[in-house]
Design a protein around this motif. Structure first.
Motif, short mmCIF file in Angstrom:
data_model
loop_
_atom_site.label_atom_id
_atom_site.label_comp_id
_atom_site.label_asym_id
_atom_site.label_seq_id
_atom_site.Cartn_x
_atom_site.Cartn_y
_atom_site.Cartn_z
N VAL A 65 -95.31 96.04 27.15
CA VAL A 65 -95.18 94.76 27.84
C VAL A 65 -95.76 93.63 26.98
N VAL A 66 -96.93 93.88 26.41
CA VAL A 66 -97.55 92.89 25.53
C VAL A 66 -96.63 92.56 24.36
N ASP A 67 -96.06 93.59 23.74
CA ASP A 67 -95.17 93.37 22.61
C ASP A 67 -93.94 92.57 23.01
N SER A 68 -93.42 92.83 24.20
CA SER A 68 -92.24 92.10 24.67
C SER A 68 -92.55 90.63 24.85
N ILE A 69 -93.72 90.34 25.41
CA ILE A 69 -94.13 88.94 25.60
C ILE A 69 -94.36 88.26 24.25
N GLU A 70 -95.01 88.99 23.33
CA GLU A 70 -95.27 88.44 22.00
C GLU A 70 -93.96 88.16 21.25
N LEU A 71 -93.01 89.06 21.39
CA LEU A 71 -91.72 88.87 20.72
C LEU A 71 -91.02 87.62 21.26
N ARG A 72 -91.06 87.44 22.57
CA ARG A 72 -90.45 86.23 23.13
C ARG A 72 -91.13 84.99 22.58
N GLY A 73 -92.46 85.04 22.46
CA GLY A 73 -93.19 83.89 21.92
C GLY A 73 -92.78 83.57 20.49
N VAL A 74 -92.60 84.61 19.67
CA VAL A 74 -92.18 84.41 18.28
C VAL A 74 -90.79 83.78 18.23
N LEU A 75 -89.87 84.31 19.04
CA LEU A 75 -88.50 83.81 19.02
C LEU A 75 -88.41 82.39 19.57
N GLU A 76 -89.10 82.12 20.68
CA GLU A 76 -89.07 80.77 21.23
C GLU A 76 -89.80 79.79 20.32
N GLY A 77 -90.84 80.27 19.63
CA GLY A 77 -91.52 79.42 18.66
C GLY A 77 -90.59 79.01 17.54
N THR A 78 -89.79 79.96 17.07
CA THR A 78 -88.81 79.66 16.03
C THR A 78 -87.77 78.66 16.54
N ALA A 79 -87.34 78.85 17.78
CA ALA A 79 -86.37 77.92 18.37
C ALA A 79 -86.95 76.51 18.44
N ALA A 80 -88.20 76.40 18.85
CA ALA A 80 -88.85 75.08 18.95
C ALA A 80 -88.97 74.44 17.57
N ARG A 81 -89.33 75.24 16.57
CA ARG A 81 -89.47 74.70 15.21
C ARG A 81 -88.13 74.20 14.68
N LEU A 82 -87.08 74.99 14.88
CA LEU A 82 -85.76 74.58 14.41
C LEU A 82 -85.29 73.31 15.11
N ALA A 83 -85.55 73.22 16.42
CA ALA A 83 -85.16 72.02 17.16
C ALA A 83 -85.85 70.80 16.60
N ALA A 84 -87.15 70.95 16.28
CA ALA A 84 -87.92 69.82 15.74
C ALA A 84 -87.48 69.47 14.33
N GLU A 85 -87.30 70.46 13.49
CA GLU A 85 -86.98 70.21 12.08
C GLU A 85 -85.55 69.74 11.88
N ARG A 86 -84.63 70.30 12.64
CA ARG A 86 -83.23 69.92 12.48
C ARG A 86 -82.91 68.61 13.20
N GLY A 87 -83.75 68.31 14.19
CA GLY A 87 -83.50 67.11 14.98
C GLY A 87 -82.51 67.41 16.11
N VAL A 88 -82.72 66.77 17.22
CA VAL A 88 -81.85 66.99 18.38
C VAL A 88 -81.23 65.66 18.79
N SER A 89 -80.14 65.74 19.50
CA SER A 89 -79.47 64.52 19.96
C SER A 89 -80.30 63.84 21.03
N ALA A 90 -80.05 62.55 21.21
CA ALA A 90 -80.76 61.80 22.25
C ALA A 90 -80.49 62.39 23.62
N GLY A 91 -79.25 62.84 23.83
CA GLY A 91 -78.89 63.43 25.11
C GLY A 91 -79.62 64.73 25.36
N GLY A 92 -79.73 65.57 24.32
CA GLY A 92 -80.44 66.84 24.46
C GLY A 92 -81.91 66.64 24.75
#
Length: 230
Positions: A65-92
């Motif tokens: 269970v711990v590993d599953s939660i940690e994995l989600r954190g790693v993946l969502e962290g990557t998603a957040a980083r990409l959103a910030a670095e690539r830039g998002v639309s004003a609408g998004g």
């Protein structure tokens, strides 16, 4: 959905063998849809295939269970980083801000005054929006896969009784992190956004530890935790 519900609620404990014919008879349907359902639940991680045919309900350890939660954190962290670095639309960005603002409305004047039902729905929407803003279909697919286990989803512990003050307080911390995530993505601060998202997932881990070690009676309120071999 009915079979998934029975597994998650503990009607079929970990280690229970499931076979097509008895299930088809019990559900009064043909074997073909039962076979498809069992295969789907195996893909979701709730069942294991047996070498000699049939399926068995999986058991999980606390570490799983711990590993599953940690994995989600790693993946969502990557998603957040990409959103910030690539830039998002004003609408998004406006959409993410709108969900964050509606989450804010779930809190009352008192520290423990929270609309759990509304918060749970909006929290799931916030996480969905966050992943979509990454612009990565690969990440979206992998995060969907990682959160198929019920106890690994962003809202897994929001089903716990609202009377538990520890969980009410954790929502205030989570909301602060929601605000910080929106700010980091808007400012295109990738490293900061990734760190906040990974730390955000740690709240679920703290809630897990509270349930397992301080108030085990709450296990039945968290989807899927009955499958954990304690």
């Amino acid at each position: 959905m009915e079979l998934r519900k029975k597994i998650i609620s503990g009607d079929f404990p970990g280690g229970t063998r499931l076979f097509e014919v008895p299930l088809a008879e019990a559900l009064q349907i043909s074997r073909t849809p039962v076979r498809e359902v069992l295969s789907r639940l195996a893909e979701e991680g709730l069942l294991d295939r047996l070498a000699n045919g049939g399926f068995v309900v999986r058991s999980f350890t606390f570490a799983d269970v711990v590993d599953s939660i940690e994995l989600r954190g790693v993946l969502e962290g990557t998603a957040a980083r990409l959103a910030a670095e690539r830039g998002v639309s004003a609408g998004g960005l406006d959409q993410l801000r709108e969900v964050e603002a509606r989450l804010e409305e779930c809190f009352g004047d008192e520290p423990g005054d929270v609309d759990f039902e509304a918060y749970s729905e909006l929290n799931a929407r916030f996480h969905t929006c966050l992943v979509e803003l990454s612009g990565s279909t690969v990440l979206q697919r992998e995060i969907e896969r990682a959160t198929r286990l019920p106890f690994a989803s962003p809202s897994a512990f929001l089903s716990i009784s609202p009377e538990v003050m520890a969980f009410r307080k954790s929502l205030h911390i989570a909301q602060e992190q929601h605000r910080a995530l929106v700010s980091a993505i808007a400012a295109r601060e990738g490293t900061r956004a990734e760190f906040i998202a990974r730390e955000h997932a740690r709240i679920a881990r703290k809630n897990l530890e509270y349930v397992m070690f301080e108030d085990p009676e709450l296990i039945l309120q968290v989807p899927g935790l009955v499958l954990v071999n304690t």
